[in-house]
Write an enzyme that holds these catalytic residues in place. Structure first.
Site, PDB file in Angstrom:
ATOM      1  CD  GLN A 187       0.996  -8.898  -2.282  1.00 45.01           C
ATOM      2  OE1 GLN A 187       1.831  -9.560  -2.863  1.00 45.01           O
ATOM      3  NE2 GLN A 187      -0.218  -8.722  -2.765  1.00 45.01           N
ATOM      4  CE  LYS A 212      -1.881   7.679   0.345  1.00 49.05           C
ATOM      5  NZ  LYS A 212      -2.840   6.921   1.125  1.00 49.05           N
ATOM      6  N   GLY A 233      -4.020  -4.647  -4.501  1.00 49.67           N
ATOM      7  CA  GLY A 233      -4.983  -3.669  -4.997  1.00 49.67           C
ATOM      8  C   GLY A 233      -4.213  -2.423  -5.376  1.00 49.67           C
ATOM      9  CG  HIS A 234      -1.061  -2.407  -7.578  1.00 47.40           C
ATOM     10  ND1 HIS A 234      -0.080  -3.022  -8.321  1.00 47.40           N
ATOM     11  CD2 HIS A 234      -0.802  -2.732  -6.289  1.00 47.40           C
ATOM     12  CE1 HIS A 234       0.726  -3.690  -7.499  1.00 47.40           C
ATOM     13  NE2 HIS A 234       0.298  -3.531  -6.276  1.00 47.40           N
ATOM     14  CB  THR A 235      -5.456   2.938  -6.083  1.00 48.94           C
ATOM     15  OG1 THR A 235      -5.944   1.970  -5.157  1.00 48.94           O
ATOM     16  CG2 THR A 235      -6.539   3.956  -6.390  1.00 48.94           C
ATOM     17  NE  ARG A 240      -4.219   0.528   2.798  1.00 52.93           N
ATOM     18  CZ  ARG A 240      -4.317   1.269   1.687  1.00 52.93           C
ATOM     19  NH1 ARG A 240      -3.968   2.543   1.697  1.00 52.93           N
ATOM     20  NH2 ARG A 240      -4.733   0.728   0.574  1.00 52.93           N
ATOM     21  CG  ASP A 296      -1.757  -1.267   1.293  1.00 51.53           C
ATOM     22  OD1 ASP A 296      -2.256  -1.709   0.254  1.00 51.53           O
ATOM     23  OD2 ASP A 296      -1.859  -1.848   2.392  1.00 51.53           O
ATOM     24  CE  LYS A 298       1.113   9.775  -8.437  1.00 52.55           C
ATOM     25  NZ  LYS A 298       0.894  10.896  -7.562  1.00 52.55           N
ATOM     26  CE  LYS A 347       3.313  -2.525  -4.273  1.00 48.13           C
ATOM     27  NZ  LYS A 347       2.851  -2.188  -2.930  1.00 48.13           N
TER      28      LYS A 347
HETATM   29  P1  IMP Z   1      -2.455 -12.951   1.936  1.00 50.18           P
HETATM   30  O1  IMP Z   1      -1.500 -12.393   0.952  1.00 50.18           O
HETATM   31  O2  IMP Z   1      -3.902 -12.743   1.565  1.00 50.18           O
HETATM   32  O3  IMP Z   1      -2.146 -14.379   2.298  1.00 50.18           O
HETATM   33  O4  IMP Z   1      -2.285 -12.129   3.324  1.00 50.18           O
HETATM   34  C1  IMP Z   1      -1.094 -12.188   4.086  1.00 50.18           C
HETATM   35  C2  IMP Z   1      -0.778 -10.831   4.681  1.00 50.18           C
HETATM   36  O5  IMP Z   1      -0.399  -9.927   3.645  1.00 50.18           O
HETATM   37  C3  IMP Z   1      -1.946 -10.159   5.412  1.00 50.18           C
HETATM   38  O6  IMP Z   1      -1.428  -9.430   6.514  1.00 50.18           O
HETATM   39  C4  IMP Z   1      -2.499  -9.204   4.376  1.00 50.18           C
HETATM   40  O7  IMP Z   1      -3.184  -8.109   4.968  1.00 50.18           O
HETATM   41  C5  IMP Z   1      -1.222  -8.761   3.696  1.00 50.18           C
HETATM   42  N1  IMP Z   1      -1.420  -8.326   2.315  1.00 50.18           N
HETATM   43  C6  IMP Z   1      -1.643  -9.109   1.232  1.00 50.18           C
HETATM   44  N2  IMP Z   1      -1.735  -8.363   0.123  1.00 50.18           N
HETATM   45  C7  IMP Z   1      -1.559  -7.091   0.495  1.00 50.18           C
HETATM   46  C8  IMP Z   1      -1.509  -5.855  -0.215  1.00 50.18           C
HETATM   47  O8  IMP Z   1      -1.628  -5.791  -1.459  1.00 50.18           O
HETATM   48  N3  IMP Z   1      -1.286  -4.740   0.536  1.00 50.18           N
HETATM   49  C9  IMP Z   1      -1.109  -4.802   1.867  1.00 50.18           C
HETATM   50  N4  IMP Z   1      -1.130  -5.920   2.587  1.00 50.18           N
HETATM   51  C10 IMP Z   1      -1.350  -7.064   1.904  1.00 50.18           C
END
Ligand code: IMP
Length: 421
Positions: free
Chosen positions: A219, A326, A36-38, A300, A9, A14, A12
């Site tokens: 991530q 940010k 989730g890339h905004t 968050r 988060d 952007k 990236k």
């Molecule tokens: P998973 O990837 O769904 O298995 O989640 C494992 C951990 O990674 C959790 O703490 C999620 O909240 C975190 N996580 C997974 N994808 C993202 C992301 O795109 N942004 C932020 N945290 C993420």
């Protein structure tokens, strides 16, 4: 390669959208639709989960690499969603070697999380990411290429579902209903067939031809399966090395590593967070930064910039250019803090310990910086920034031992400028 240096988060999507001005190809190399890339273009806001952020530029090729785990139904929905908004997706390829996330993976993800005691939960996105990577490592996954032959795909899906359903039944819970799930999967497989390619060849041919390729990390480093705050991590290599294994490109081709870094820190899900702010301080940052998950909508957790963790991230990734995002969120804070060391049981640490249990005990050692108390959201170059903002940024870069290449002062494409600090 562009990666997140914190817990994801960082903004990236952007930065990638801005960098794709000069890019022929964007390649995702790990993760799945947990990301989730905004991207905001004009007055339109798009959230991408699997599709690379280069999709908005017609001339840019977009690759979903072998290192991803792909939920075929979600991918079809995402593609149709873009098409419905007038964004073409014919510049997209899906690696034939990418592993699939199937309904039993999602169910297993939720089941395993449900089994864990409070304090041990990972807080996953429940998209089935961990179980799909488990099958990959266990050498029993189903891959995108299996969707090219529908009968073969159906057989494999039924066989694997039966195996999982025996586990669910033994645990006393309902399994996956093949009759309900298969029609959706069949439709998705037929839809995706035209996009399934040997993307290792596509990427290598482009590299050999001297094209500009951007590898888009999802991530962040502290969620990396090897280098993150294990076990509170995701199941893939989110670090720059993952770009090679997750796409089939040689390390010889990587010239720059951009580390996207928020001017403060956030984390979604469970796990240690050394500089977390609670109460009104945390709430104020969350509101100012609109810090709610792009994938799950979860609030968050927010905190001050952690230079110890970020320096470790920059080292592991070999970051040579920071993209700091940010900045504008800090505009109205009279005082800013940066964590420069950890106090754990009275001992001072300047390097990040490997044991997450120690991270829970961290008392951050902060240095304080005066805020700038004015808007930065119209800044177009370094000299437009208030002096205190310049000092804060320079100090960040010095502490994490990397140069600054990009600064972002708002969500729009235009609110981004390049620097060489
Ligand atoms: P998973 O990837 O769904 O298995 O989640 C494992 C951990 O990674 C959790 O703490 C999620 O909240 C975190 N996580 C997974 N994808 C993202 C992301 O795109 N942004 C932020 N945290 C993420």
């Amino acid at each position: 390669v562009l990666i997140g240096t914190q817990w994801g988060d960082e903004g990236k999507g952007k930065i990638i959208d801005v960098l794709t001005r000069n890019t022929d190809m964007v390649v995702r190399f790990q993760g799945g639709n947990n990301a989730g890339h905004t991207v905001e273009i004009g007055d339109q806001k798009y959230v991408l989960h699997l599709i690379p952020s280069g999709i908005f530029r017609k001339e840019t090729m977009n690759i979903i690499g072998n290192g991803l785990v792909v939920d075929p139904v979600s991918l079809q929905e995402e593609m149709e969603g873009l098409l419905g908004r007038g964004i073409a997706v014919d510049n997209l390829e899906l690696s034939d070697k990418a592993h699939l996330i199937l309904p039993y993976h999602r169910l297993m993800d939720a089941f395993k999380e449900g089994q864990l005691a409070e304090g041990k939960k990972i807080g996953t996105t429940k998209r089935g990411i961990g179980p799909a990577y488990t099958d990959k490592a266990d050498r029993c996954g189903i891959r995108a290429l299996d969707m090219l032959d529908i009968d073969n795909f159906k057989n494999k899906f039924e066989e694997h579902t039966a195996r999982y359903n025996r586990i669910f039944a033994a645990a006393g819970c309902a399994g996956v209903d093949v009759a309900a799930e298969w029609p959706k999967l069949r439709a998705a497989a037929l839809y995706l067939q035209a996009y399934i390619k040997d993307t290792v060849l596509t990427v290598n041919r482009a590299a050999k031809a001297g094209k500009n390729i951007l590898f888009e990390g999802a991530q962040g480093t502290l969620l990396d399966i090897d280098h993150g705050t294990y076990p509170f991590v995701t199941s893939s290599n989110t670090t720059s090395g993952g770009a090679c294994t997750g796409s089939g490109i040689s390390p010889r081709y990587i010239s720059d590593v951009y580390g996207v870094i928020k001017a403060y820190t956030t984390r979604v899900g469970e796990g240690p967070f050394q500089t977390e702010l609670f109460g009104t301080e945390g709430e104020n940052l969350r509101k100012a930064g609109n810090e709610f998950g792009a994938t799950t909508g979860r609030p968050r957790r927010c905190g001050w910039f952690d230079a110890v963790a970020s320096r470790y991230s920059c080292m592991v990734n070999g970051v040579n250019k920071l993209a700091i995002t940010k900045m504008d969120v800090l505009d109205n804070l009279p005082e800013l803090k940066i964590c420069i060391a950890y106090d754990i049981d009275g001992k001072r640490y300047t390097e990040m310990p490997s044991d997450s249990q120690l991270l829970y005990k961290v008392k951050p050692v902060y240095e304080s910086h005066p805020g700038w108390m004015c808007s930065t959201c119209h800044a177009c170059c370094w000299d437009d920034l208030p002096v205190n903002a310049q000092k804060y940024l320079k100090r960040l870069a010095e502490l994490v031992d990397s140069g600054i290449g990009i600064i972002s002062v708002g969500p729009k494409r235009a609110q981004t400028f390049e620097v060489n600090i």
